[in-house]
Design a protein around this motif. Structure first.
Motif, mmCIF file in Angstrom:
data_model
loop_
_atom_site.group_PDB
_atom_site.id
_atom_site.type_symbol
_atom_site.label_atom_id
_atom_site.label_comp_id
_atom_site.label_asym_id
_atom_site.label_seq_id
_atom_site.Cartn_x
_atom_site.Cartn_y
_atom_site.Cartn_z
ATOM 1 N N LEU A 71 0.832 -1.196 0.000
ATOM 2 C CA LEU A 71 0.000 0.000 0.000
ATOM 3 C C LEU A 71 0.865 1.242 0.000
ATOM 4 C CD1 LEU A 71 -2.669 -0.973 2.702
ATOM 5 C CD2 LEU A 71 -2.964 -0.992 0.226
ATOM 6 N N GLY A 72 0.338 2.311 -0.586
ATOM 7 C CA GLY A 72 1.013 3.600 -0.556
ATOM 8 C C GLY A 72 0.190 4.583 0.235
ATOM 9 N N ALA A 73 0.778 5.695 0.600
ATOM 10 C CA ALA A 73 0.068 6.723 1.344
ATOM 11 C C ALA A 73 -0.972 7.393 0.458
ATOM 12 C CB ALA A 73 1.058 7.770 1.857
ATOM 13 N N VAL A 74 -2.045 7.881 1.096
ATOM 14 C CA VAL A 74 -3.048 8.645 0.363
ATOM 15 C C VAL A 74 -2.484 10.028 0.090
ATOM 16 C CG1 VAL A 74 -5.349 9.648 0.450
ATOM 17 C CG2 VAL A 74 -4.951 7.370 1.382
ATOM 18 N N ILE A 75 -2.414 10.402 -1.184
ATOM 19 C CA ILE A 75 -1.822 11.671 -1.583
ATOM 20 C C ILE A 75 -2.912 12.737 -1.719
ATOM 21 C CG2 ILE A 75 -0.376 12.826 -3.272
ATOM 22 C CD1 ILE A 75 1.012 10.570 -1.776
ATOM 23 N N ASP A 76 -2.688 13.868 -1.088
ATOM 24 C CA ASP A 76 -3.625 14.992 -1.212
ATOM 25 C C ASP A 76 -3.450 15.599 -2.594
ATOM 26 O OD1 ASP A 76 -5.226 17.175 -1.015
ATOM 27 O OD2 ASP A 76 -4.162 18.123 0.653
ATOM 28 N N GLN A 77 -4.511 15.499 -3.426
ATOM 29 C CA GLN A 77 -4.419 15.991 -4.795
ATOM 30 C C GLN A 77 -4.257 17.510 -4.863
ATOM 31 O OE1 GLN A 77 -4.318 13.662 -7.398
ATOM 32 N NE2 GLN A 77 -4.177 12.325 -5.619
ATOM 33 N N ASN A 306 -10.504 3.602 -6.741
ATOM 34 C CA ASN A 306 -11.729 3.603 -5.950
ATOM 35 C C ASN A 306 -11.889 4.963 -5.260
ATOM 36 O OD1 ASN A 306 -13.954 3.163 -4.380
ATOM 37 N ND2 ASN A 306 -13.093 1.469 -3.208
ATOM 38 N N PRO A 307 -12.650 5.884 -5.865
ATOM 39 C CA PRO A 307 -12.829 7.217 -5.270
ATOM 40 C C PRO A 307 -13.653 7.201 -4.002
ATOM 41 C CG PRO A 307 -14.263 6.949 -7.160
ATOM 42 C CD PRO A 307 -13.373 5.736 -7.137
ATOM 43 N N ASN A 308 -14.339 6.078 -3.716
ATOM 44 C CA ASN A 308 -15.198 5.984 -2.532
ATOM 45 C C ASN A 308 -14.632 5.054 -1.464
ATOM 46 O OD1 ASN A 308 -17.359 7.624 -3.735
ATOM 47 N ND2 ASN A 308 -17.660 5.882 -5.079
ATOM 48 N N ARG A 309 -13.345 4.727 -1.571
ATOM 49 C CA ARG A 309 -12.742 3.812 -0.608
ATOM 50 C C ARG A 309 -12.762 4.411 0.796
ATOM 51 N NH1 ARG A 309 -6.431 2.148 -0.858
ATOM 52 N NH2 ARG A 309 -6.264 4.355 -0.278
ATOM 53 N N LYS A 310 -13.093 3.600 1.806
ATOM 54 C CA LYS A 310 -13.115 4.059 3.183
ATOM 55 C C LYS A 310 -11.846 3.622 3.909
ATOM 56 C CE LYS A 310 -18.131 4.296 3.917
ATOM 57 N NZ LYS A 310 -19.260 3.838 4.769
ATOM 58 N N HIS A 311 -11.354 4.519 4.782
ATOM 59 C CA HIS A 311 -10.192 4.192 5.598
ATOM 60 C C HIS A 311 -10.574 3.046 6.531
ATOM 61 C CE1 HIS A 311 -6.937 4.569 8.501
ATOM 62 N NE2 HIS A 311 -6.313 5.359 7.635
ATOM 63 N N PRO A 312 -9.749 1.983 6.654
ATOM 64 C CA PRO A 312 -10.123 0.812 7.456
ATOM 65 C C PRO A 312 -10.279 1.109 8.943
ATOM 66 C CG PRO A 312 -7.828 0.686 6.757
ATOM 67 C CD PRO A 312 -8.444 1.820 6.001
ATOM 68 N N VAL A 313 -9.685 2.209 9.436
ATOM 69 C CA VAL A 313 -9.763 2.526 10.861
ATOM 70 C C VAL A 313 -10.755 3.650 11.134
ATOM 71 C CG1 VAL A 313 -8.482 3.327 12.877
ATOM 72 C CG2 VAL A 313 -7.408 1.749 11.253
ATOM 73 N N THR A 314 -10.589 4.767 10.429
ATOM 74 C CA THR A 314 -11.430 5.934 10.704
ATOM 75 C C THR A 314 -12.822 5.816 10.117
ATOM 76 O OG1 THR A 314 -10.728 7.132 8.713
ATOM 77 C CG2 THR A 314 -9.356 7.376 10.684
ATOM 78 N N GLY A 315 -12.947 5.044 9.038
ATOM 79 C CA GLY A 315 -14.240 4.933 8.374
ATOM 80 C C GLY A 315 -14.531 6.092 7.456
ATOM 81 N N ARG A 316 -13.619 7.074 7.403
ATOM 82 C CA ARG A 316 -13.813 8.226 6.532
ATOM 83 C C ARG A 316 -13.440 7.870 5.094
ATOM 84 N NH1 ARG A 316 -11.065 10.913 10.896
ATOM 85 N NH2 ARG A 316 -9.159 10.952 9.621
ATOM 86 N N ILE A 317 -14.029 8.623 4.144
ATOM 87 C CA ILE A 317 -13.704 8.411 2.736
ATOM 88 C C ILE A 317 -12.240 8.775 2.509
ATOM 89 C CG2 ILE A 317 -14.160 9.128 0.360
ATOM 90 C CD1 ILE A 317 -16.320 7.388 1.541
ATOM 91 N N SER A 318 -11.493 7.816 1.995
ATOM 92 C CA SER A 318 -10.067 8.016 1.721
ATOM 93 C C SER A 318 -9.803 7.513 0.305
ATOM 94 C CB SER A 318 -9.229 7.229 2.743
ATOM 95 O OG SER A 318 -7.853 7.402 2.520
ATOM 96 N N PRO A 319 -10.068 8.356 -0.699
ATOM 97 C CA PRO A 319 -10.041 7.906 -2.099
ATOM 98 C C PRO A 319 -8.699 7.312 -2.525
ATOM 99 C CG PRO A 319 -10.966 10.113 -1.912
ATOM 100 C CD PRO A 319 -10.343 9.799 -0.597
ATOM 101 N N HIS A 320 -8.782 6.273 -3.340
ATOM 102 C CA HIS A 320 -7.578 5.745 -3.996
ATOM 103 C C HIS A 320 -7.667 6.183 -5.447
ATOM 104 C CE1 HIS A 320 -4.897 2.468 -5.683
ATOM 105 N NE2 HIS A 320 -4.144 3.084 -4.780
ATOM 106 N N ASN A 321 -6.902 7.220 -5.799
ATOM 107 C CA ASN A 321 -7.060 7.886 -7.087
ATOM 108 C C ASN A 321 -6.241 7.277 -8.213
ATOM 109 O OD1 ASN A 321 -8.935 9.975 -6.361
ATOM 110 N ND2 ASN A 321 -7.291 10.932 -5.199
ATOM 111 N N GLY A 322 -5.709 6.103 -7.997
ATOM 112 C CA GLY A 322 -4.919 5.477 -9.047
ATOM 113 C C GLY A 322 -5.067 3.975 -9.044
ATOM 114 N N ARG A 409 -8.876 15.973 -13.179
ATOM 115 C CA ARG A 409 -9.517 15.044 -12.246
ATOM 116 C C ARG A 409 -9.017 13.630 -12.503
ATOM 117 N NH1 ARG A 409 -13.882 16.154 -9.246
ATOM 118 N NH2 ARG A 409 -14.646 14.034 -9.444
ATOM 119 N N ALA A 410 -8.748 12.913 -11.412
ATOM 120 C CA ALA A 410 -8.309 11.525 -11.539
ATOM 121 C C ALA A 410 -9.458 10.668 -12.063
ATOM 122 C CB ALA A 410 -7.834 10.995 -10.186
#
Length: 449
Positions: A71-77, A306-322, A409-410
């Protein structure tokens, strides 16, 4: 009491080894119920204060995920590090008009799959369906266009059902409103001409072209002629626009049909075909193809777009833009298309990364590289080796994170339609060439001297 006597009597009838086992089990259960460590500690431990340490959710490392996929870090676009400088023409187009996105319906497309490909909010899709359920009735060849507001929500959406009818949806204070717009007038060509005196944008606007029409011709020629870089003072141009007339009065701005541009000894001509795409006078495509896979062979996809991916811990939307590919360190990374390198550097999260700009619509990003083989300003070809894959930055294992950016836009590189450099079909090409030759002569006749 009666139950106790019956149970005791039944137990006595069991074999001796079973009686011993039953008694032992009962004793262990009784001890477990009596033992409560929180209430029977010594005074020394009772006086000790318990301190709770709060951990930030984003800093928690999920071992189960690390052991399964890299896995890679979520990058702020919006990170300025990743922003690509825009030239004057791009700045003016962005400032004056919304970026128009479009998609031509192909076999197997659904409204949901289209929204997913372009990372359009699914919640907007359901609100559009509430406005009019017929939006789900899509047919091959129909054209969908939309624009987004600053929050990334669908601002306007239209579906061209046929040459006469277009379904429109507009976002208002109370949600989306639906309207079927039908052309009932006569379509006639209008000629707009001009000479470049400053920038092409200002000169085209002075000639009567709207910002969206300027955007149309700029993007149609993005692979062949860069108006922001090549246009010069004194260049001449003529544009034909198909407008609707009702009772002799023009309705709306109309669609660009053709453009003829003269820059010194260079001639540039394009015309729209019945498929909605622009071609040159010989029916050849103006697009250059892009490849979906930035490697010589296909590797396993370890994490999909997956633009709607949820963070496994926080449950917040954490998009995977690639798209993540599970490739070993040192795998050659190839450019997805012809373009110019606009970023080649190191980032604490992305590691070594490269950004390539392809025309004006597209960019590609390549993250977590072990080695960069190109520098900013390099002009590269499709399939050219630009880097070696790695595990740099915040990454849990060797992999390549690959992104496709369209209109800033990704989008899903594995599914979204890519520009294909295919000419008009042979049977229709001869007819198109005759029409293009006649249109070119008409534009030349109105061109400023």
């Amino acid at each position: 009491m009666k139950f106790y006597k019956v149970a005791t009597s039944s137990a006595r009838q069991l074999p001796r080894q079973h009686q011993i086992a039953l008694a032992s089990t009962s004793l262990l259960v009784a001890l477990a119920l009596l033992w409560q460590p929180g209430k029977h500690t010594t005074s020394t431990f009772q006086s000790t204060q318990r301190v709770e340490i709060q951990l930030a959710h984003d800093d928690i490392e999920i071992l189960s995920e690390n052991n399964s996929e890299p896995l890679g870090a979520v990058i702020d676009q919006a990170d300025p590090e990743f922003l690509v400088p825009k030239d004057e023409l791009e700045q003016k187009l962005d400032a004056v008009t919304d970026v128009a996105h479009s998609h031509t319906v192909t076999s197997g497309d659904t409204l949901g799959s289209i929204f997913s490909q372009y990372a359009i909010p699914i919640s907007d899709m359901y609100r559009l369906i509430d406005a009019n359920k017929t939006i789900q009735n899509l047919h091959v060849g129909q054209s969908i266009e939309w624009s987004l507001n600053k929050e990334g929500k669908v601002k306007e959406l239209s579906i061209q059902r046929n040459k006469k009818t277009t379904d429109t949806f507009v976002l208002g204070p109370k949600g989306y409103t639906y309207k079927a717009v039908e052309k009932t007038g006569v379509i006639q060509s209008v000629f707009l001409t001009g000479r470049v005196s400053g920038s092409f944008y200002n000169s085209a606007q002075a000639a009567g072209l709207s910002p969206s029409q300027i955007q149309t011709v700029v993007k149609a020629l993005q692979w062949k002629f860069d108006f922001g870089r090549v246009a010069r003072k004194g260049d001449r141009f003529a544009v034909s626009v198909d407008r609707e007339f009702i009772d002799g009065k023009s309705v709306g701005r109309g669609d660009v049909k053709a453009l003829f541009y003269l820059s010194g000894n260079r001639e540039v001509f394009i015309m729209r075909h019945s498929d909605g795409q622009f071609y040159d006078a010989n029916g050849q495509s103006l697009n250059r193809a892009l490849r979906r896979y930035p490697t010589a062979k296909r590797y396993r996809i370890s994490s999909s777009f997956n633009p709607n991916r949820k963070h496994p811990v926080t449950g917040r939307i954490s998009p995977h833009n690639g798209t993540d590919f599970a490739v070993p360190i040192g795998t050659p990374i190839l450019s997805a298309g012809d373009g110019v390198v606009v970023k080649s550097r190191y980032h604490r999260l992305a590691g070594n990364y490269i950004v390539v700009k392809h025309g004006r619509d597209y960019m590609t990003r390549y993250l977590h590289l072990s080695k960069r083989l190109v520098k900013v300003g390099d002009r590269i070809k499709m399939g050219q080796r630009i880097a070696l894959s790695g595990n740099t930055g915040r990454s849990t294992g060797p992999h390549l994170h690959f992104e496709l950016i369209k209109n800033n836009r990704a989008v899903n590189a594995m599914k979204v339609p890519l520009p294909q450099a295919a000419p008009i079909a042979r049977k229709a090409r001869s007819v198109f060439k005759k029409e293009a030759s006649a249109e070119k002569q008409r534009l030349l006749s109105v061109m400023p001297s």
